[in-house]
Scaffold this motif. Structure first.
Motif, PDB file in Angstrom:
ATOM      1  N   LYS A  23       0.767  -1.348  -0.041  1.00  0.00           N
ATOM      2  CA  LYS A  23      -0.054  -0.128  -0.025  1.00  0.00           C
ATOM      3  C   LYS A  23       0.985   1.329   0.060  1.00  0.00           C
ATOM      4  N   ALA A  24       1.901   1.138   0.888  1.00  0.00           N
ATOM      5  CA  ALA A  24       2.856   2.309   0.946  1.00  0.00           C
ATOM      6  C   ALA A  24       3.543   2.712  -0.306  1.00  0.00           C
ATOM      7  N   GLU A  25       4.061   1.620  -0.851  1.00  0.00           N
ATOM      8  CA  GLU A  25       4.606   1.793  -2.341  1.00  0.00           C
ATOM      9  C   GLU A  25       3.745   2.392  -3.323  1.00  0.00           C
ATOM     10  N   ALA A  26       2.615   1.751  -3.374  1.00  0.00           N
ATOM     11  CA  ALA A  26       1.691   2.382  -4.344  1.00  0.00           C
ATOM     12  C   ALA A  26       1.268   3.730  -4.143  1.00  0.00           C
ATOM     13  N   LEU A  27       1.003   4.121  -3.130  1.00  0.00           N
ATOM     14  CA  LEU A  27       0.517   5.384  -2.608  1.00  0.00           C
ATOM     15  C   LEU A  27       1.663   6.495  -2.990  1.00  0.00           C
ATOM     16  N   LYS A  28       2.843   6.118  -2.727  1.00  0.00           N
ATOM     17  CA  LYS A  28       4.037   7.002  -3.175  1.00  0.00           C
ATOM     18  C   LYS A  28       4.093   7.146  -4.585  1.00  0.00           C
ATOM     19  N   PHE A 168     -12.511  -4.997   0.193  1.00  0.00           N
ATOM     20  CA  PHE A 168     -11.247  -4.887  -0.793  1.00  0.00           C
ATOM     21  C   PHE A 168     -10.327  -6.039  -0.550  1.00  0.00           C
ATOM     22  N   ARG A 169      -9.645  -6.420  -1.577  1.00  0.00           N
ATOM     23  CA  ARG A 169      -8.487  -7.521  -1.669  1.00  0.00           C
ATOM     24  C   ARG A 169      -7.324  -6.492  -0.819  1.00  0.00           C
ATOM     25  N   ALA A 170      -6.766  -7.271   0.148  1.00  0.00           N
ATOM     26  CA  ALA A 170      -5.483  -6.909   1.026  1.00  0.00           C
ATOM     27  C   ALA A 170      -4.355  -7.652   0.121  1.00  0.00           C
ATOM     28  N   PHE A 171      -3.894  -7.148  -0.988  1.00  0.00           N
ATOM     29  CA  PHE A 171      -2.854  -7.812  -2.024  1.00  0.00           C
ATOM     30  C   PHE A 171      -1.635  -7.934  -0.970  1.00  0.00           C
ATOM     31  N   CYS A 172      -1.058  -9.253  -0.896  1.00  0.00           N
ATOM     32  CA  CYS A 172       0.015  -9.633  -0.063  1.00  0.00           C
ATOM     33  C   CYS A 172       0.904 -10.783  -0.507  1.00  0.00           C
ATOM     34  N   THR A 173       0.613 -10.892  -1.820  1.00  0.00           N
ATOM     35  CA  THR A 173       1.266 -12.351  -2.159  1.00  0.00           C
ATOM     36  C   THR A 173       2.389 -12.374  -2.981  1.00  0.00           C
ATOM     37  N   GLU A 352      -7.081  -1.460  -7.254  1.00  0.00           N
ATOM     38  CA  GLU A 352      -7.620  -1.641  -5.808  1.00  0.00           C
ATOM     39  C   GLU A 352      -7.257  -0.621  -4.957  1.00  0.00           C
ATOM     40  N   VAL A 353      -6.101   0.047  -5.023  1.00  0.00           N
ATOM     41  CA  VAL A 353      -5.845   1.195  -4.216  1.00  0.00           C
ATOM     42  C   VAL A 353      -6.690   2.511  -4.625  1.00  0.00           C
ATOM     43  N   ASP A 354      -6.885   2.634  -6.114  1.00  0.00           N
ATOM     44  CA  ASP A 354      -7.747   3.583  -6.618  1.00  0.00           C
ATOM     45  C   ASP A 354      -9.118   3.256  -5.987  1.00  0.00           C
TER      46      ASP A 354
END
Length: 418
Positions: A23-28, A168-173, A352-354
């Protein structure tokens, strides 16, 4: 633009940690300055999270009611000092119930939005917590990891009809790498290699290993490697090791936390058992995977073959029967067309972040819940309340360490007023 994440733990390795990293990387990439605050002191395995070790504040592990209002204000002021200039465009995200109480207080102080993305898989909440969650749900400020999870949050209190709107899907794979592993070379040749991926404390792990031991003993003419990729407290590690001490045709290896996980290690296994995102990881690597229930000790099924679920559900077959189907009857080879895995990439997560940001911005008027109206109801939380208020977080953590492992009596819960 600033985005503040308040989570339980960035140490060790798990789905929650990887979600926060992603999430942090996508938001950056979208132009946000991201700050992550957490509660647990320890080794941070995920490289991208090490820059957020400044944000470890032990009080965030506990509900805000465990501390005096003076101490609560000190914690909030400390967070704001670290974050710097904030305004109404700031967004706060929390990932657990305790973190959400701090997130709500911080959002009120800033005058910004607070989104609770509840990453927990198992739910059991007091009436006063349910009232808080319902307030957030009605304002489109609460989501879960699946529509079933949203329903389970309110089970016994409210029937959430349109729960699919709130997940939402918590992408972590994305935890696999092509790095080598010396562990592969230490595994002896065996008839079958059986693996697990994830934390050793999960509810299903020990009961499943008991069944696995029975399966191994019923096949004395075969040899087994049991590879457990993940870590846990010394107490549970020793308990698991003791299970296989006198099983002569099995070799157990517990790796501890590994990040990233070497692809060669995953590929060595004939079958995995895991839950939630961990099950999806090994399935996507093409290894037959028995998905285990998040809220039970039973299997859901063979992921992508007999089930698509990774959190909830129950299978007609036992764990040992599923092992027979995979290892002896070659079920997955015979039904290879069912097991074609579609890997989820960064594009999916950015989408998903959007979606999350759109969800958060549905409400233009900011309103906040009085989290100090949430009261401790379990025996354990009443003890936390007393020691936290009287002596602070150091004494509270000492009490918690003493109580850890003891099951305290549950308080009978009543229905809140609608």
């Amino acid at each position: 633009m600033k985005y503040i994440i308040i989570t339980y733990d960035i140490t060790n390795m798990g789905g929650g940690q990887q979600y926060c990293r992603n999430k942090a990387e996508a938001l950056k990439k979208k132009g946000y300055d991201v700050f992550i605050f957490s509660a647990v002191v320890g080794v941070v395995f995920i490289h991208e999270l090490r820059q957020h070790e400044y944000g470890v504040i032990r009080e965030l592990r506990y509900p805000a009611y465990c501390f005096t209002k003076g101490r609560v204000n000190d914690v909030l002021d400390h967070i704001l000092q670290l974050v710097g200039v904030v305004d109404q465009s700031t967004i706060i995200e929390s990932t657990s119930i305790a973190a959400a109480q701090w997130g709500e207080l911080l959002a009120r102080q800033i005058g910004c939005k607070h989104f609770l993305f509840n990453l927990q898989e198992v739910h059991s909440y007091s009436p006063t917590v349910i009232s808080f969650l319902k307030f957030k749900l009605d304002r489109y400020e609460l989501a879960g990891i699946s529509s079933r999870s949203v329903k389970l949050m309110f089970k016994g209190f409210y029937d959430i009809q349109n729960s699919e709107l709130y997940h939402f899907r918590a992408f972590c794979t994305n935890v696999i790498s092509d790095t080598g592993s010396s562990i592969v070379d230490t595994l002896p040749i065996a008839t079958y290699n059986i693996g697990s991926l994830g934390r050793l404390e999960k509810k299903f792990v020990y009961p499943t290993l008991l069944q696995l031991r029975g399966f191994i003993r019923s096949n004395p003419d075969k040899t087994f490697n049991i590879l457990m990729i993940g870590g846990g407290a010394n107490k549970i590690v020793k308990k698991i090791e003791h299970l296989f001490v006198n099983v002569e045709n099995a070799r157990l290896l517990i790796t501890g936390y590994i990040y990233p996980v070497p692809r060669t290690l995953i590929g060595k296994m004939d079958v995995f058992f895991a839950s939630a995102g961990s099950a999806r990881v090994t399935m996507q690597e093409g290894i037959p995977t028995i998905a285990m229930g998040a809220d039970t000790e039973k299997p859901i099924g063979i992921l992508n073959y007999t089930t698509k679920n990774i959190f909830y559900g129950e299978c007609e077959h036992s764990f040992t029967r599923l092992l027979q189907m995979i290892l002896e009857e070659k079920y997955c080879l015979k039904h290879a067309d069912l097991g074609l895995a579609s890997k989820s990439g960064s594009t999916d997560f950015n989408f998903e972040v959007d979606r999350q940001l759109g969800f958060i911005n549905q409400n233009r008027e900011n309103r906040y819940y009085d989290v100090f109206s949430i009261k401790p109801e379990s025996a354990g939380h009443k003890l936390y309340y007393f020691f936290g208020k009287m002596f602070g977080v150091k004494m509270l953590e000492l009490v918690r360490s003493i109580l850890h492992g003891f099951r305290l009596p549950q308080v009978r819960q009543s229905q809140p007023n609608p």
